[in-house]
Design a protein around this motif. Structure first.
Motif, PDB file in Angstrom:
ATOM      1  N   VAL A 428      -9.415  41.201 -32.075  1.00 54.70           N
ATOM      2  CA  VAL A 428      -8.268  40.794 -31.266  1.00 54.70           C
ATOM      3  C   VAL A 428      -7.438  42.001 -30.850  1.00 54.70           C
ATOM      4  CG1 VAL A 428      -6.130  39.473 -31.270  1.00 54.70           C
ATOM      5  CG2 VAL A 428      -8.168  38.523 -32.332  1.00 54.70           C
ATOM      6  N   THR A 429      -7.190  42.932 -31.802  1.00 54.65           N
ATOM      7  CA  THR A 429      -6.191  43.972 -31.532  1.00 54.65           C
ATOM      8  C   THR A 429      -6.755  45.230 -30.892  1.00 54.65           C
ATOM      9  OG1 THR A 429      -6.517  44.857 -33.740  1.00 54.65           O
ATOM     10  CG2 THR A 429      -4.768  43.244 -33.470  1.00 54.65           C
ATOM     11  N   CYS A 430      -8.073  45.451 -30.987  1.00 54.91           N
ATOM     12  CA  CYS A 430      -8.622  46.743 -30.548  1.00 54.91           C
ATOM     13  C   CYS A 430      -8.384  47.060 -29.063  1.00 54.91           C
ATOM     14  CB  CYS A 430     -10.097  46.822 -30.897  1.00 54.91           C
ATOM     15  SG  CYS A 430     -10.861  48.312 -30.295  1.00 54.91           S
ATOM     16  N   PRO A 431      -8.700  46.154 -28.119  1.00 53.28           N
ATOM     17  CA  PRO A 431      -8.555  46.540 -26.704  1.00 53.28           C
ATOM     18  C   PRO A 431      -7.135  46.943 -26.344  1.00 53.28           C
ATOM     19  CG  PRO A 431      -9.749  44.484 -26.893  1.00 53.28           C
ATOM     20  CD  PRO A 431      -9.248  44.800 -28.254  1.00 53.28           C
ATOM     21  N   GLY A 432      -6.142  46.151 -26.805  1.00 56.70           N
ATOM     22  CA  GLY A 432      -4.752  46.456 -26.479  1.00 56.70           C
ATOM     23  C   GLY A 432      -4.345  47.810 -27.037  1.00 56.70           C
ATOM     24  N   ALA A 433      -4.729  48.065 -28.309  1.00 57.25           N
ATOM     25  CA  ALA A 433      -4.333  49.320 -28.953  1.00 57.25           C
ATOM     26  C   ALA A 433      -4.982  50.518 -28.269  1.00 57.25           C
ATOM     27  CB  ALA A 433      -4.718  49.273 -30.425  1.00 57.25           C
ATOM     28  N   THR A 434      -6.267  50.360 -27.903  1.00 56.84           N
ATOM     29  CA  THR A 434      -6.978  51.476 -27.264  1.00 56.84           C
ATOM     30  C   THR A 434      -6.304  51.850 -25.946  1.00 56.84           C
ATOM     31  OG1 THR A 434      -8.990  50.495 -28.157  1.00 56.84           O
ATOM     32  CG2 THR A 434      -9.267  52.267 -26.582  1.00 56.84           C
ATOM     33  N   LEU A 435      -6.012  50.831 -25.121  1.00 59.27           N
ATOM     34  CA  LEU A 435      -5.409  51.134 -23.819  1.00 59.27           C
ATOM     35  C   LEU A 435      -3.970  51.618 -23.967  1.00 59.27           C
ATOM     36  CD1 LEU A 435      -6.936  48.377 -21.546  1.00 59.27           C
ATOM     37  CD2 LEU A 435      -7.502  50.780 -21.665  1.00 59.27           C
ATOM     38  N   ALA A 436      -3.268  51.136 -25.021  1.00 61.07           N
ATOM     39  CA  ALA A 436      -1.901  51.629 -25.236  1.00 61.07           C
ATOM     40  C   ALA A 436      -1.936  53.125 -25.540  1.00 61.07           C
ATOM     41  CB  ALA A 436      -1.246  50.864 -26.379  1.00 61.07           C
ATOM     42  N   LEU A 437      -2.871  53.536 -26.413  1.00 54.79           N
ATOM     43  CA  LEU A 437      -3.003  54.974 -26.711  1.00 54.79           C
ATOM     44  C   LEU A 437      -3.316  55.748 -25.436  1.00 54.79           C
ATOM     45  CD1 LEU A 437      -5.007  55.189 -30.063  1.00 54.79           C
ATOM     46  CD2 LEU A 437      -2.781  56.180 -29.609  1.00 54.79           C
ATOM     47  N   ALA A 438      -4.236  55.175 -24.637  1.00 52.63           N
ATOM     48  CA  ALA A 438      -4.644  55.868 -23.409  1.00 52.63           C
ATOM     49  C   ALA A 438      -3.444  56.080 -22.491  1.00 52.63           C
ATOM     50  CB  ALA A 438      -5.706  55.049 -22.692  1.00 52.63           C
ATOM     51  N   MET A 439      -2.577  55.055 -22.375  1.00 54.09           N
ATOM     52  CA  MET A 439      -1.459  55.166 -21.433  1.00 54.09           C
ATOM     53  C   MET A 439      -0.328  56.043 -21.981  1.00 54.09           C
ATOM     54  SD  MET A 439      -1.803  51.308 -20.295  1.00 54.09           S
ATOM     55  CE  MET A 439      -0.604  50.839 -19.117  1.00 54.09           C
ATOM     56  N   ILE A 440      -0.107  55.976 -23.309  1.00 53.28           N
ATOM     57  CA  ILE A 440       0.967  56.810 -23.872  1.00 53.28           C
ATOM     58  C   ILE A 440       0.592  58.288 -23.742  1.00 53.28           C
ATOM     59  CG2 ILE A 440       2.224  57.396 -25.981  1.00 53.28           C
ATOM     60  CD1 ILE A 440       1.838  54.487 -26.868  1.00 53.28           C
ATOM     61  N   TYR A 441      -0.685  58.597 -23.967  1.00 52.68           N
ATOM     62  CA  TYR A 441      -1.102  60.005 -23.926  1.00 52.68           C
ATOM     63  C   TYR A 441      -1.788  60.362 -22.604  1.00 52.68           C
ATOM     64  CZ  TYR A 441       0.262  60.412 -28.738  1.00 52.68           C
ATOM     65  OH  TYR A 441       1.011  60.445 -29.875  1.00 52.68           O
TER      66      TYR A 441
END
Length: 700
Positions: A428-441
């Motif tokens: 459930v949580t992986c896609p959101g977390a991955t893209l959040a990291l991508a956008m923050i950095y």
């Protein structure tokens, strides 16, 4: 003193004067009076000072070419919703062929489709009718996905008349069967049609119609309300229309009273369209009234003791993305904290938050990424939240941390249906977390974060990651290491881990399916990153590289029946191919490149089998991006544009037209936020029509 007088002056005197006039004509000053401009023969300058508009003539451009489409009946022209596109500019951009007509033919959804099924001698009439209707149902999967692409194709091409409602083309789901042209209809009761099948397609149809309105046109609150349809069947279309008005910035004119009125009706689609529309119109403004409007729909943003409101799940998802849009790039601490904990929101005891949790978690991740867009490690005042570490944990799993702060009360009792224990559910949580990291950095070239996203380098660990998550991780890693992206095949292949490229140790137990899937998904992720890096640049190296990968995947698809690809599965190949096609359209956005058009047309003709609604949506979005705004627009690669494209082109497309489990369908239209006009039209000063002119462009 005019040019006439100059002719009566002796030649010796006239020559230096003429020479001076010639020099002045080359480099005139902008504040010279009209007589001077006339003297040096620059009448165009005076006209420019008076801001001439284009002549509104229906005549087609280029009398030498007979590129006027065969004049069909007037009724026919009006209906498909693309009649505003064929104007003088597209005729000049693509003067040699009829590609705009072809795109129009592919994207029209207002005429019945042709259902050709041959009746075999052993098939009874009744079975034959059923066969035709099943075939029509397959074709309708395609028809229903067309409006998403059409919205991009006709982007900002129409000035509405304030006294008339906006014409919305019909979404026609009937068919005609040759040779007698008999009607085929899905409502005859012979076959089972999924319930609510047309809800989202008519929403998209409304968005496509609304996106035609140019941002510069005069639209006021009364006109928006005037468009509200009388019949309840068209409510979904109107919901889409509201979202489109937000995307082109007109929704700010809608009175608060009306907004309140629409939201109290409790119509789910209208709320989704309105919340996303209002937030897009207020992008990055931190507007308080809109924040309050969105917070009512997000349980986590309300005080813990407040009354529990029953907000439909999809509306919550839209509101969460809305927070991301309104606070884009602001690094607002409270919202970031709430969104961070919402990525891992546990299911509640009374069946709340139990269905479609993936799309909510993804939305929270995307919104968190937007709030902290490109801030990297300088997240002011958030060091105690450990944002990157917490996201990493959501991505790889582990023990759930205790909920801090106001939400502790809320998640006291666990769910009675879903037993997750105290570990994080990575699916459930992986896609959101991955893209959040991508956008923050995003574009920070932060190597330590990028290394977290590397695919694992042992077979054992690879078995634990869904191939789809590998695609997201590769994409995220590449756009963090922005400056390292190179437009060649070697760079794309360098993303595949070493163990898959070397020689295999025969003693190891390697599952070939896992390997093939992982390789293909990683390749697709890298291609997607390449597309974002060169979005709207028409970079030929990037295009050739992507085209080569598309060809490779097409070859693999043609063997889809044989054993080698049986392992890979048609669905996986098609997913990767769709992503590569979208990447190509991003690079060539607005250019109308023929090679990409051929690929889009090839997939348009593929219906049936495993070609579902989502794939059609991806292919027609690619077609829409390729001819963005009729060739007048292209994509930007600014941070905010990339955030919008990540939301719009999220690599999991819906399986059928009611599917919002992994990603809310309405977000597909956010690609509009990445569009920017990039077109120079020379206008003939006498006839006021666009024409060809030689230009010299100097880059800074």
């Amino acid at each position: 003193f005019t040019l006439k007088d100059l002719e009566s002056v002796p030649f010796g005197v006239a020559l230096p004067i003429r020479e001076a006039i010639y020099k002045c004509r080359e480099q005139p000053s902008s504040d010279w009076p009209e007589e001077v401009c006339l003297l040096i023969g620059r009448q165009d300058l005076t006209k420019q000072a008076h801001k001439m508009t284009l002549a509104k003539s229906k005549a087609s451009v280029g009398s030498g070419f007979s590129l006027v489409p065969p004049s069909s009946t007037e009724v026919d022209e009006e209906e498909d919703g693309m009649s505003d596109i064929i104007h003088e500019v597209t005729g000049l951009i693509w003067s040699q062929d009829l590609r705009v007509q072809e795109v129009r033919r592919l994207l029209q959804s207002s005429r019945p489709v042709r259902v050709s099924v041959v009746q075999l001698p052993e098939v009874s009439d009744h079975e034959y009718i059923e066969e035709k209707e099943n075939k029509l149902l397959q074709l309708c999967q395609r028809t229903m996905a067309l409006p998403v692409g059409r919205g991009l194709f006709t982007l900002f091409s129409y000035h509405p008349v304030p006294t008339e409602p906006l014409p919305v083309p019909k979404l026609n789901l009937t068919g005609r069967a040759p040779p007698r042209n008999t009607m085929v209809d899905l409502n005859s009761g012979n076959i089972d049609v999924p319930p609510n099948m047309t809800n989202w397609p008519s929403f998209h149809n409304g968005v496509a119609a609304g996106l035609k309105i140019t941002p510069a046109s005069q639209v006021d609150s009364a006109w928006i309300a005037y468009n509200k349809p009388k019949s309840p069947e068209l409510a979904n279309e109107y919901a889409g229309f509201l979202m489109a008005l937000g995307l082109n910035g007109h929704l700010t004119k809608l009175a608060t009273l009306n907004i309140h009125d629409y939201l109290t009706k409790g119509h789910e689609m209208t709320s989704i369209g309105l919340l996303l529309g209002v937030s897009s119109a207020k992008l990055g403004t931190m507007d308080m009234s809109i924040t309050r409007l969105l917070s009512i729909h997000i349980p986590a943003l309300l005080p813990p003791t407040s009354t529990e409101l029953d907000v439909p799940h999809n509306v919550q998802v839209a509101a969460v993305i809305g927070i991301g849009l309104v606070y884009q790039g602001t690094g607002h601490r409270h919202n970031a904290e709430v969104l961070l904990s919402e990525i891992g929101r546990p299911p509640g005891p009374e069946m709340e938050y139990c269905t479609d949790r993936e799309s909510y978690s993804l939305a929270a991740g995307l919104a968190l990424g937007m709030v902290c867009l490109g801030h990297g490690s300088n997240l002011i005042g958030m060091t105690d939240l450990n944002v990157p570490e917490q996201l990493y944990q959501y991505m790889v799993g582990g023990h759930r941390r205790a909920q801090a702060g106001a939400n502790r009360e809320r998640h006291k009792s666990p769910s009675y249906q879903i037993k997750e224990g105290d570990t994080i559910n990575v699916d459930v949580t992986c896609p959101g977390a991955t893209l959040a990291l991508a956008m923050i950095y995003l574009k920070t070239n932060n190597r330590s974060i990028a290394d977290w996203l590397k695919p694992p380098d042992t077979w054992f660990l690879l078995d634990f990651i869904k191939p789809e998550f590998l695609l997201l991780r590769t994409l995220a890693r590449c756009i963090i290491m922005w400056d390292e992206i190179l437009p060649n095949t070697d760079w794309v292949k360098s993303n595949i881990p070493q163990i898959m490229r070397g020689n295999f140790d025969p003693s190891e137990d390697i599952n070939m399916d896992t390997m093939a899937q992982a390789q293909d998904y990683i390749t697709a992720g890298a291609c997607m990153a390449l597309g974002l890096r060169f979005a709207g640049s028409a970079n030929s190296d990037a295009f050739d590289c992507l085209y080569e990968f598309a060809r490779t995947f097409m070859k693999m698809m043609s063997f889809a029946g044989t054993a080698t690809v049986g392992a890979m599965g048609y669905y996986n190949l098609q997913t990767c191919l769709s992503m590569i096609l979208l990447a190509m359209s991003m690079v060539m956005a607005g250019t109308g490149n023929l090679k990409v058009l051929q690929l889009c047309r090839f997939f348009h003709k593929r219906t049936g089998g495993e070609m579902n609604y989502g794939f059609h949506m991806a292919h027609h979005m690619a077609l829409g991006l390729l001819f963005l705004g009729g060739g007048r627009y292209t994509l930007s690669s600014s941070n905010s544009a990339i955030a919008a494209l990540l939301c719009a082109l999220y690599p999991h497309f819906p399986a059928h037209s009611t599917d919002n489990r992994y990603h809310l369908q309405a977000l597909r239209h956010l690609a509009v936020l990445a569009a920017e006009p990039r077109l120079l039209v020379p206008v003939d000063v006498d006839s006021l029509k666009p024409c060809y002119a030689l230009l010299e462009v100097t880059y800074k």
